[in-house]
Motif scaffolding. Structure first.
Motif, PDB file in Angstrom:
ATOM      1  N   PHE A 210       0.829  -1.203   0.000  1.00  0.00           N
ATOM      2  CA  PHE A 210       0.000   0.000   0.000  1.00  0.00           C
ATOM      3  C   PHE A 210       0.865   1.256   0.000  1.00  0.00           C
ATOM      4  CE2 PHE A 210      -2.636   3.168   2.333  1.00  0.00           C
ATOM      5  CZ  PHE A 210      -3.638   3.310   1.376  1.00  0.00           C
ATOM      6  N   GLU A 211       1.949   1.221   0.794  1.00  0.00           N
ATOM      7  CA  GLU A 211       2.854   2.372   0.841  1.00  0.00           C
ATOM      8  C   GLU A 211       3.522   2.589  -0.527  1.00  0.00           C
ATOM      9  OE1 GLU A 211       4.280   2.450   5.510  1.00  0.00           O
ATOM     10  OE2 GLU A 211       5.294   1.075   4.133  1.00  0.00           O
ATOM     11  N   LYS A 212       3.800   1.510  -1.250  1.00  0.00           N
ATOM     12  CA  LYS A 212       4.400   1.638  -2.597  1.00  0.00           C
ATOM     13  C   LYS A 212       3.432   2.336  -3.551  1.00  0.00           C
ATOM     14  CE  LYS A 212       7.426  -2.375  -2.221  1.00  0.00           C
ATOM     15  NZ  LYS A 212       7.663  -3.735  -2.678  1.00  0.00           N
ATOM     16  N   VAL A 213       2.130   1.985  -3.449  1.00  0.00           N
ATOM     17  CA  VAL A 213       1.123   2.616  -4.303  1.00  0.00           C
ATOM     18  C   VAL A 213       1.023   4.104  -3.972  1.00  0.00           C
ATOM     19  CG1 VAL A 213      -1.349   2.687  -4.847  1.00  0.00           C
ATOM     20  CG2 VAL A 213      -0.181   0.491  -4.642  1.00  0.00           C
ATOM     21  N   LEU A 214       1.022   4.430  -2.711  1.00  0.00           N
ATOM     22  CA  LEU A 214       0.945   5.827  -2.302  1.00  0.00           C
ATOM     23  C   LEU A 214       2.180   6.606  -2.762  1.00  0.00           C
ATOM     24  CD1 LEU A 214      -0.497   5.570   1.321  1.00  0.00           C
ATOM     25  CD2 LEU A 214      -1.672   6.365  -0.732  1.00  0.00           C
ATOM     26  N   LYS A 215       3.363   5.978  -2.680  1.00  0.00           N
ATOM     27  CA  LYS A 215       4.586   6.653  -3.095  1.00  0.00           C
ATOM     28  C   LYS A 215       4.566   6.885  -4.595  1.00  0.00           C
ATOM     29  CE  LYS A 215       9.645   6.423  -2.736  1.00  0.00           C
ATOM     30  NZ  LYS A 215       9.783   7.694  -3.298  1.00  0.00           N
ATOM     31  N   PHE A 216       4.074   5.898  -5.360  1.00  0.00           N
ATOM     32  CA  PHE A 216       3.991   6.056  -6.813  1.00  0.00           C
ATOM     33  C   PHE A 216       3.062   7.216  -7.170  1.00  0.00           C
ATOM     34  CE2 PHE A 216       1.804   5.126 -10.815  1.00  0.00           C
ATOM     35  CZ  PHE A 216       2.891   5.076 -11.686  1.00  0.00           C
ATOM     36  N   ALA A 217       1.902   7.288  -6.503  1.00  0.00           N
ATOM     37  CA  ALA A 217       0.946   8.363  -6.772  1.00  0.00           C
ATOM     38  C   ALA A 217       1.538   9.710  -6.366  1.00  0.00           C
ATOM     39  CB  ALA A 217      -0.357   8.108  -6.026  1.00  0.00           C
ATOM     40  N   ASP A 218       2.235   9.760  -5.245  1.00  0.00           N
ATOM     41  CA  ASP A 218       2.849  11.002  -4.782  1.00  0.00           C
ATOM     42  C   ASP A 218       3.918  11.476  -5.759  1.00  0.00           C
ATOM     43  OD1 ASP A 218       3.211  13.064  -2.820  1.00  0.00           O
ATOM     44  OD2 ASP A 218       5.070  12.058  -2.208  1.00  0.00           O
ATOM     45  N   ASP A 219       4.740  10.530  -6.235  1.00  0.00           N
ATOM     46  CA  ASP A 219       5.789  10.888  -7.191  1.00  0.00           C
ATOM     47  C   ASP A 219       5.184  11.380  -8.502  1.00  0.00           C
ATOM     48  OD1 ASP A 219       7.690  10.224  -5.330  1.00  0.00           O
ATOM     49  OD2 ASP A 219       8.134   8.243  -6.182  1.00  0.00           O
ATOM     50  N   ALA A 220       4.084  10.763  -8.922  1.00  0.00           N
ATOM     51  CA  ALA A 220       3.459  11.144 -10.190  1.00  0.00           C
ATOM     52  C   ALA A 220       2.825  12.530 -10.094  1.00  0.00           C
ATOM     53  CB  ALA A 220       2.407  10.115 -10.587  1.00  0.00           C
ATOM     54  N   LEU A 221       2.257  12.846  -8.935  1.00  0.00           N
ATOM     55  CA  LEU A 221       1.583  14.132  -8.780  1.00  0.00           C
ATOM     56  C   LEU A 221       2.533  15.272  -8.441  1.00  0.00           C
ATOM     57  CD1 LEU A 221      -1.558  12.982  -6.799  1.00  0.00           C
ATOM     58  CD2 LEU A 221      -1.446  13.684  -9.190  1.00  0.00           C
ATOM     59  N   ALA A 222       3.654  14.964  -7.849  1.00  0.00           N
ATOM     60  CA  ALA A 222       4.585  16.007  -7.445  1.00  0.00           C
ATOM     61  C   ALA A 222       5.323  16.524  -8.676  1.00  0.00           C
ATOM     62  CB  ALA A 222       5.584  15.455  -6.435  1.00  0.00           C
ATOM     63  N   PRO A 223       5.414  17.833  -8.843  1.00  0.00           N
ATOM     64  CA  PRO A 223       6.154  18.373  -9.994  1.00  0.00           C
ATOM     65  C   PRO A 223       7.640  18.070  -9.824  1.00  0.00           C
ATOM     66  CG  PRO A 223       5.478  20.156  -8.525  1.00  0.00           C
ATOM     67  CD  PRO A 223       4.879  18.869  -8.014  1.00  0.00           C
ATOM     68  N   ASP A 224       8.264  17.818 -10.936  1.00  0.00           N
ATOM     69  CA  ASP A 224       9.694  17.531 -10.918  1.00  0.00           C
ATOM     70  C   ASP A 224      10.393  18.797 -10.446  1.00  0.00           C
ATOM     71  OD1 ASP A 224      12.131  16.383 -11.175  1.00  0.00           O
ATOM     72  OD2 ASP A 224      12.180  16.439 -13.365  1.00  0.00           O
ATOM     73  N   THR A 225      11.219  18.687  -9.427  1.00  0.00           N
ATOM     74  CA  THR A 225      11.829  19.868  -8.836  1.00  0.00           C
ATOM     75  C   THR A 225      12.745  20.592  -9.798  1.00  0.00           C
ATOM     76  OG1 THR A 225      13.538  18.463  -7.888  1.00  0.00           O
ATOM     77  CG2 THR A 225      11.685  19.063  -6.451  1.00  0.00           C
ATOM     78  N   GLU A 226      13.431  19.864 -10.707  1.00  0.00           N
ATOM     79  CA  GLU A 226      14.320  20.540 -11.652  1.00  0.00           C
ATOM     80  C   GLU A 226      13.512  21.306 -12.690  1.00  0.00           C
ATOM     81  OE1 GLU A 226      17.067  17.699 -13.243  1.00  0.00           O
ATOM     82  OE2 GLU A 226      17.722  17.085 -11.271  1.00  0.00           O
ATOM     83  N   GLU A 227      12.421  20.683 -13.205  1.00  0.00           N
ATOM     84  CA  GLU A 227      11.616  21.337 -14.212  1.00  0.00           C
ATOM     85  C   GLU A 227      10.929  22.567 -13.644  1.00  0.00           C
ATOM     86  OE1 GLU A 227       8.854  18.640 -15.973  1.00  0.00           O
ATOM     87  OE2 GLU A 227      10.413  17.220 -16.510  1.00  0.00           O
ATOM     88  N   SER A 228      10.374  22.444 -12.423  1.00  0.00           N
ATOM     89  CA  SER A 228       9.653  23.548 -11.844  1.00  0.00           C
ATOM     90  C   SER A 228      10.609  24.669 -11.473  1.00  0.00           C
ATOM     91  CB  SER A 228       8.841  23.122 -10.619  1.00  0.00           C
ATOM     92  OG  SER A 228       9.710  22.595  -9.630  1.00  0.00           O
ATOM     93  N   ALA A 229      11.852  24.347 -11.155  1.00  0.00           N
ATOM     94  CA  ALA A 229      12.823  25.387 -10.825  1.00  0.00           C
ATOM     95  C   ALA A 229      13.183  26.151 -12.074  1.00  0.00           C
ATOM     96  CB  ALA A 229      14.064  24.765 -10.197  1.00  0.00           C
ATOM     97  N   GLY A 230      13.295  25.484 -13.242  1.00  0.00           N
ATOM     98  CA  GLY A 230      13.613  26.161 -14.490  1.00  0.00           C
ATOM     99  C   GLY A 230      12.462  26.996 -14.985  1.00  0.00           C
ATOM    100  N   ALA A 231      11.232  26.558 -14.774  1.00  0.00           N
ATOM    101  CA  ALA A 231      10.058  27.298 -15.254  1.00  0.00           C
ATOM    102  C   ALA A 231       9.862  28.571 -14.450  1.00  0.00           C
ATOM    103  CB  ALA A 231       8.802  26.415 -15.135  1.00  0.00           C
ATOM    104  N   VAL A 232      10.241  28.558 -13.208  1.00  0.00           N
ATOM    105  CA  VAL A 232      10.077  29.740 -12.366  1.00  0.00           C
ATOM    106  C   VAL A 232      11.090  30.814 -12.738  1.00  0.00           C
ATOM    107  CG1 VAL A 232      10.214  30.572  -9.993  1.00  0.00           C
ATOM    108  CG2 VAL A 232       9.115  28.396 -10.496  1.00  0.00           C
TER     109      VAL A 232
END
Length: 185
Positions: free
Chosen positions: A162-184
């Motif tokens: 269950f924790e693996k499923v939650l981590k996968f969903a969290d990773d998918a929903l979280a913006p990539d920190t490198e991409e979001s840093a470049g867009a800002v």
């Protein structure tokens, strides 16, 4: 009425007894009549008497008794001899609450009212005698189970399904920190 060696002097002496049983409603906003007992309070005697103006020394002596304190500065405790006190099983009292003196001009006297509260009431003595129960250390039969480690030896986390499923969903929903840093920027 006698308080230790002091004899109450006056006329029209009346003694009324009061026993307060504290309760609290358990009904809340309902019409329930259930009540919780909060304890039996010490009994009280309300005393009323008349002292003539020409007997002002009697009033002065009574006031001295009401104001008297013991060697520790606490209100003095009196052994009481009175029919009402005896009927209510009150043996010792202290002056309590207000001590009122009101003139009665047509009688050329004072109406004196005061309250005597029971000292060391029976319920109070029972409470003092009850032993306080100390908490006992609880233990279970069998072997102790060690807490499961959440990290493996190599430092990576061990996740349940269950924790693996939650981590996968969290990773998918979280913006990539490198991409979001470049867009800002």
């Amino acid at each position: 009425m006698r308080l230790n060696d002091f004899v109450l002097r006056g006329s029209e002496i009346t003694v009324n007894g009061v026993l307060r049983i504290e309760t609290e409603s358990l009904g809340g906003n309902t019409s329930s009549t259930d009540r919780a007992k909060n304890g039996i309070k010490p009994k009280a005697l309300t005393v009323s008497l008349v002292i003539a103006f020409n007997k002002s020394a009697d009033l002065s002596e009574l006031l001295q008794q009401a104001e008297s304190v013991d060697e520790n500065g606490k209100l003095k405790v009196f052994d009481i001899v009175d029919d009402t006190a005896k009927a209510m099983n009150i043996r010792q009292v202290q002056f309590n609450e207000a001590f009122n003196v009101r003139q009665i001009p047509e009688k050329k006297a004072w109406r004196v009212n005061f309250t005597l509260s029971e000292y060391l009431s029976i319920p109070e003595k029972v409470e003092q005698r009850q032993k306080t129960q100390t908490a006992q250390r609880q233990s279970a039969n069998g072997e102790a189970i060690a807490a499961a480690d959440t990290e493996q030896q190599d430092g990576t986390e061990t996740l349940t399904g269950f924790e693996k499923v939650l981590k996968f969903a969290d990773d998918a929903l979280a913006p990539d920190t490198e991409e979001s840093a470049g867009a800002v920027a």
